[in-house]
Design a protein around this motif. Structure first.
Motif, PDB file in Angstrom:
ATOM      1  N   ARG A 356      14.071   1.168   3.329  1.00 22.74           N
ATOM      2  CA  ARG A 356      14.503   2.570   3.370  1.00 22.74           C
ATOM      3  C   ARG A 356      13.411   3.509   2.870  1.00 22.74           C
ATOM      4  O   ARG A 356      13.652   4.700   2.672  1.00 22.74           O
ATOM      5  CB  ARG A 356      15.760   2.757   2.513  1.00 22.74           C
ATOM      6  CG  ARG A 356      16.950   1.947   2.983  1.00 22.74           C
ATOM      7  CD  ARG A 356      18.158   2.165   2.102  1.00 22.74           C
ATOM      8  NE  ARG A 356      17.943   1.669   0.747  1.00 22.74           N
ATOM      9  CZ  ARG A 356      18.089   0.389   0.379  1.00 22.74           C
ATOM     10  NH1 ARG A 356      18.428  -0.525   1.285  1.00 22.74           N
ATOM     11  NH2 ARG A 356      17.892   0.020  -0.867  1.00 22.74           N
ATOM     12  N   GLY A 357      12.232   2.988   2.611  1.00 20.15           N
ATOM     13  CA  GLY A 357      11.184   3.782   2.004  1.00 20.15           C
ATOM     14  C   GLY A 357      10.164   4.296   2.999  1.00 20.15           C
ATOM     15  O   GLY A 357      10.354   4.272   4.208  1.00 20.15           O
ATOM     16  N   ASN A 358       9.058   4.786   2.458  1.00 20.15           N
ATOM     17  CA  ASN A 358       7.927   5.271   3.243  1.00 20.15           C
ATOM     18  C   ASN A 358       6.672   5.077   2.397  1.00 20.15           C
ATOM     19  O   ASN A 358       6.749   4.600   1.261  1.00 20.15           O
ATOM     20  CB  ASN A 358       8.131   6.737   3.650  1.00 20.15           C
ATOM     21  CG  ASN A 358       8.424   7.617   2.440  1.00 20.15           C
ATOM     22  OD1 ASN A 358       7.773   7.501   1.390  1.00 20.15           O
ATOM     23  ND2 ASN A 358       9.395   8.504   2.563  1.00 20.15           N
ATOM     24  N   TRP A 359       5.519   5.460   2.959  1.00 21.88           N
ATOM     25  CA  TRP A 359       4.283   5.211   2.215  1.00 21.88           C
ATOM     26  C   TRP A 359       4.230   5.996   0.917  1.00 21.88           C
ATOM     27  O   TRP A 359       3.734   5.502  -0.100  1.00 21.88           O
ATOM     28  CB  TRP A 359       3.061   5.518   3.080  1.00 21.88           C
ATOM     29  CG  TRP A 359       2.700   4.386   3.986  1.00 21.88           C
ATOM     30  CD1 TRP A 359       2.653   4.404   5.342  1.00 21.88           C
ATOM     31  CD2 TRP A 359       2.339   3.054   3.597  1.00 21.88           C
ATOM     32  NE1 TRP A 359       2.289   3.166   5.835  1.00 21.88           N
ATOM     33  CE2 TRP A 359       2.093   2.319   4.775  1.00 21.88           C
ATOM     34  CE3 TRP A 359       2.219   2.409   2.369  1.00 21.88           C
ATOM     35  CZ2 TRP A 359       1.717   0.981   4.765  1.00 21.88           C
ATOM     36  CZ3 TRP A 359       1.843   1.079   2.351  1.00 21.88           C
ATOM     37  CH2 TRP A 359       1.598   0.382   3.536  1.00 21.88           C
ATOM     38  N   GLY A 360       4.753   7.198   0.891  1.00 18.70           N
ATOM     39  CA  GLY A 360       4.764   7.954  -0.359  1.00 18.70           C
ATOM     40  C   GLY A 360       5.523   7.227  -1.444  1.00 18.70           C
ATOM     41  O   GLY A 360       5.101   7.191  -2.613  1.00 18.70           O
ATOM     42  N   ALA A 361       6.648   6.609  -1.066  1.00 15.16           N
ATOM     43  CA  ALA A 361       7.435   5.855  -2.043  1.00 15.16           C
ATOM     44  C   ALA A 361       6.684   4.616  -2.518  1.00 15.16           C
ATOM     45  O   ALA A 361       6.745   4.251  -3.697  1.00 15.16           O
ATOM     46  CB  ALA A 361       8.774   5.462  -1.424  1.00 15.16           C
ATOM     47  N   VAL A 362       5.951   3.959  -1.595  1.00 13.94           N
ATOM     48  CA  VAL A 362       5.168   2.786  -1.987  1.00 13.94           C
ATOM     49  C   VAL A 362       4.082   3.183  -2.985  1.00 13.94           C
ATOM     50  O   VAL A 362       3.868   2.505  -3.998  1.00 13.94           O
ATOM     51  CB  VAL A 362       4.539   2.107  -0.753  1.00 13.94           C
ATOM     52  CG1 VAL A 362       3.608   0.978  -1.173  1.00 13.94           C
ATOM     53  CG2 VAL A 362       5.630   1.574   0.169  1.00 13.94           C
ATOM     54  N   TYR A 363       3.391   4.282  -2.711  1.00 12.96           N
ATOM     55  CA  TYR A 363       2.337   4.723  -3.627  1.00 12.96           C
ATOM     56  C   TYR A 363       2.909   5.079  -4.998  1.00 12.96           C
ATOM     57  O   TYR A 363       2.291   4.783  -6.034  1.00 12.96           O
ATOM     58  CB  TYR A 363       1.588   5.916  -3.043  1.00 12.96           C
ATOM     59  CG  TYR A 363       0.952   5.660  -1.695  1.00 12.96           C
ATOM     60  CD1 TYR A 363       0.611   4.367  -1.291  1.00 12.96           C
ATOM     61  CD2 TYR A 363       0.697   6.696  -0.806  1.00 12.96           C
ATOM     62  CE1 TYR A 363       0.046   4.118  -0.054  1.00 12.96           C
ATOM     63  CE2 TYR A 363       0.125   6.463   0.431  1.00 12.96           C
ATOM     64  CZ  TYR A 363      -0.191   5.177   0.802  1.00 12.96           C
ATOM     65  OH  TYR A 363      -0.753   4.943   2.034  1.00 12.96           O
ATOM     66  N   ASP A 364       4.074   5.719  -5.019  1.00 10.10           N
ATOM     67  CA  ASP A 364       4.718   6.012  -6.308  1.00 10.10           C
ATOM     68  C   ASP A 364       5.070   4.731  -7.048  1.00 10.10           C
ATOM     69  O   ASP A 364       4.916   4.633  -8.269  1.00 10.10           O
ATOM     70  CB  ASP A 364       5.985   6.842  -6.089  1.00 10.10           C
ATOM     71  CG  ASP A 364       5.678   8.298  -5.763  1.00 10.10           C
ATOM     72  OD1 ASP A 364       4.507   8.707  -5.884  1.00 10.10           O
ATOM     73  OD2 ASP A 364       6.626   9.034  -5.389  1.00 10.10           O
ATOM     74  N   LEU A 365       5.529   3.729  -6.310  1.00 12.10           N
ATOM     75  CA  LEU A 365       5.848   2.444  -6.931  1.00 12.10           C
ATOM     76  C   LEU A 365       4.595   1.820  -7.538  1.00 12.10           C
ATOM     77  O   LEU A 365       4.618   1.325  -8.678  1.00 12.10           O
ATOM     78  CB  LEU A 365       6.455   1.502  -5.895  1.00 12.10           C
ATOM     79  CG  LEU A 365       6.689   0.054  -6.352  1.00 12.10           C
ATOM     80  CD1 LEU A 365       7.712   0.006  -7.479  1.00 12.10           C
ATOM     81  CD2 LEU A 365       7.137  -0.822  -5.182  1.00 12.10           C
ATOM     82  N   VAL A 366       3.498   1.842  -6.807  1.00  4.56           N
ATOM     83  CA  VAL A 366       2.250   1.269  -7.323  1.00  4.56           C
ATOM     84  C   VAL A 366       1.800   2.012  -8.574  1.00  4.56           C
ATOM     85  O   VAL A 366       1.363   1.397  -9.556  1.00  4.56           O
ATOM     86  CB  VAL A 366       1.161   1.292  -6.230  1.00  4.56           C
ATOM     87  CG1 VAL A 366      -0.198   0.922  -6.802  1.00  4.56           C
ATOM     88  CG2 VAL A 366       1.537   0.337  -5.103  1.00  4.56           C
ATOM     89  N   ARG A 367       1.916   3.335  -8.574  1.00  7.08           N
ATOM     90  CA  ARG A 367       1.536   4.099  -9.766  1.00  7.08           C
ATOM     91  C   ARG A 367       2.439   3.746 -10.952  1.00  7.08           C
ATOM     92  O   ARG A 367       1.993   3.672 -12.090  1.00  7.08           O
ATOM     93  CB  ARG A 367       1.577   5.595  -9.462  1.00  7.08           C
ATOM     94  CG  ARG A 367       0.530   6.030  -8.442  1.00  7.08           C
ATOM     95  CD  ARG A 367       0.525   7.553  -8.242  1.00  7.08           C
ATOM     96  NE  ARG A 367      -0.471   7.929  -7.243  1.00  7.08           N
ATOM     97  CZ  ARG A 367      -0.183   8.255  -5.986  1.00  7.08           C
ATOM     98  NH1 ARG A 367       1.068   8.251  -5.564  1.00  7.08           N
ATOM     99  NH2 ARG A 367      -1.151   8.590  -5.147  1.00  7.08           N
ATOM    100  N   GLN A 368       3.717   3.541 -10.670  1.00  8.26           N
ATOM    101  CA  GLN A 368       4.634   3.160 -11.751  1.00  8.26           C
ATOM    102  C   GLN A 368       4.262   1.773 -12.297  1.00  8.26           C
ATOM    103  O   GLN A 368       4.327   1.531 -13.500  1.00  8.26           O
ATOM    104  CB  GLN A 368       6.078   3.150 -11.239  1.00  8.26           C
ATOM    105  CG  GLN A 368       7.113   2.727 -12.276  1.00  8.26           C
ATOM    106  CD  GLN A 368       7.272   3.735 -13.420  1.00  8.26           C
ATOM    107  OE1 GLN A 368       7.121   4.930 -13.201  1.00  8.26           O
ATOM    108  NE2 GLN A 368       7.594   3.267 -14.608  1.00  8.26           N
ATOM    109  N   ILE A 369       3.876   0.867 -11.406  1.00  4.01           N
ATOM    110  CA  ILE A 369       3.444  -0.462 -11.862  1.00  4.01           C
ATOM    111  C   ILE A 369       2.206  -0.335 -12.742  1.00  4.01           C
ATOM    112  O   ILE A 369       2.126  -0.936 -13.832  1.00  4.01           O
ATOM    113  CB  ILE A 369       3.159  -1.374 -10.651  1.00  4.01           C
ATOM    114  CG1 ILE A 369       4.474  -1.694  -9.909  1.00  4.01           C
ATOM    115  CG2 ILE A 369       2.473  -2.663 -11.084  1.00  4.01           C
ATOM    116  CD1 ILE A 369       4.271  -2.367  -8.563  1.00  4.01           C
ATOM    117  N   LEU A 370       1.229   0.454 -12.315  1.00  4.58           N
ATOM    118  CA  LEU A 370       0.022   0.642 -13.124  1.00  4.58           C
ATOM    119  C   LEU A 370       0.343   1.263 -14.477  1.00  4.58           C
ATOM    120  O   LEU A 370      -0.298   0.958 -15.483  1.00  4.58           O
ATOM    121  CB  LEU A 370      -0.982   1.513 -12.372  1.00  4.58           C
ATOM    122  CG  LEU A 370      -1.604   0.912 -11.111  1.00  4.58           C
ATOM    123  CD1 LEU A 370      -2.492   1.934 -10.425  1.00  4.58           C
ATOM    124  CD2 LEU A 370      -2.392  -0.347 -11.428  1.00  4.58           C
TER     125      LEU A 370
END
Length: 375
Positions: A356-370
């Protein structure tokens, strides 16, 4: 190697919580999901030297070496759990976090093979590097010299002057229809003959698919068998087999796409290979100079996040808190993110039935992981 992509930094990578807060603040589009920068504490005395884990090599063996706890390598469990909640909300199927060669966090079905979509291109780029290095492939060869054409309307004389290097940079100037194009690629495709070879970047499946055809013709190797022999076996991938791949033909072109499925944890091995300058347990699997050459920003893609290299996406530092990053990206969420300065690899996988996501959501997830990397 000047500006080496991946040196072994066992000590702690000198990562500061404040710097990671800046990563999040600089790009997170949904601040409601972000955790306060003051909410976590990790005792530095509890940190573990990664060299004391597994066999001490900093590489996985038949299975990944797993940190005894996220905190042992300076990661916040609370924040990683928050990243898992973000992933669940947007329908991610899996993500994996590797710090200095050790698995810190695994979410979802990390062992399940999913189609990698356009991540396939970064794998082919790595194969090219091996054969360019040994002289089998010459990137200066033109399509005319290689005898490459396509179904009518066939290539013009000017289009046939495109070189393999133009193709690997997505700068061929050949705007013929191609297999496995998305609607957005079709909509963005320039008119035939509008740009001479080498002068204009367009993310072009025709270029990428023809590189697959040329690879098979010049090396005599099947792409999927080559991935298995040259990456799967030396990297001890756990799920990938040549039978995971297939060639996808469509009626508009004689050059097929080369699709395959791979798990998040096998993709993480490939990311770690590139983090370590193409070396794996003392073996130079991909030439170090090719790794560096592949992740140079040759083309500005026009957005705020990425430039383009040799079939790798090269991050614009301002979008990632000043940190270097390069990535293999496919579809709407298949990804390998490599952060050389942080010594971190993150992979992400989706199942399109639940995504249900998009690339913006993926990038936010990666930033949250970092952001979960506290020490």
């Amino acid at each position: 190697m000047n500006g080496s992509i991946g040196r072994h930094r066992w000590e702690s990578s000198s990562i500061k919580a404040a710097a990671l807060c800046f990563i999040l603040a600089s790009g997170c589009s949904d601040t409601s999901t972000c955790v306060s920068c003051q909410d976590d504490e990790i005792d530095p005395s509890e940190l573990v030297d990664p060299r004391s884990l597994g066999d001490g090599s900093g590489y996985p063996g038949t299975t990944w070496t797993v940190a005894p706890s996220p905190a042992a390598l300076g990661w916040s469990r609370t924040r990683l759990e928050g990243a898992g909640e973000m992933a669940s909300a947007m329908g991610s199927d899996a993500f994996m976090v590797v710090d200095r060669g050790v698995s810190v966090w695994e979410y979802g079905h990390v062992s399940k093979n999913y189609v990698v979509q356009s991540c396939r291109k970064s794998f082919l780029s790595a194969l090219y590097g091996i054969f360019v290095h040994d002289g089998t492939i010459d990137l200066s060869l033109t399509l005319e010299e290689l005898g490459i054409d396509d179904l009518p309307p066939s290539l013009t004389a000017e289009e046939k002057q495109a070189t393999l290097e133009h193709l690997i940079m997505a700068r061929s100037g050949v705007y013929h229809e191609a297999a496995a194009e998305s609607q957005s690629m079709k909509d963005a495709r320039p008119e035939r003959g509008s740009h001479p070879p080498g002068t204009f970047y367009y993310y072009n499946n025709w270029d990428f698919n023809v590189l697959g055809t040329v690879f098979r013709e010049l090396t005599g190797e099947d792409i999927f068998e080559s991935i298995h022999q040259r990456f799967g076996i030396p990297l001890q991938m756990e799920e990938f087999q040549p039978s995971n791949g297939w060639y996808y033909y469509q009626e508009m072109s004689e050059h097929p796409a080369y699709h395959f499925a791979m798990s998040a944890r096998d993709m993480a091995r490939f990311g770690l290979l590139f983090l370590r300058d193409g070396q794996w347990r003392g073996q130079q699997v991909v030439p170090a100079e090719w790794v560096e050459r592949s992740v140079q920003p040759y083309s500005d893609t026009g957005g705020n996040t990425w430039n383009y290299g040799y079939m790798w996406w090269v991050g614009k530092p301002e979008a990632w808190g000043g940190n270097r990053v390069f990535a293999a990206l496919g579809g709407s969420g298949q990804a390998i993110f490599v952060f050389p300065d942080l010594q971190v690899v993150i992979t992400h996988k989706v199942d399109y039935d639940s995504w249900r996501g998009n690339w913006g959501a993926v990038y936010d997830l990666v930033r949250q992981i970092l952001y979960a990397k506290v020490l």
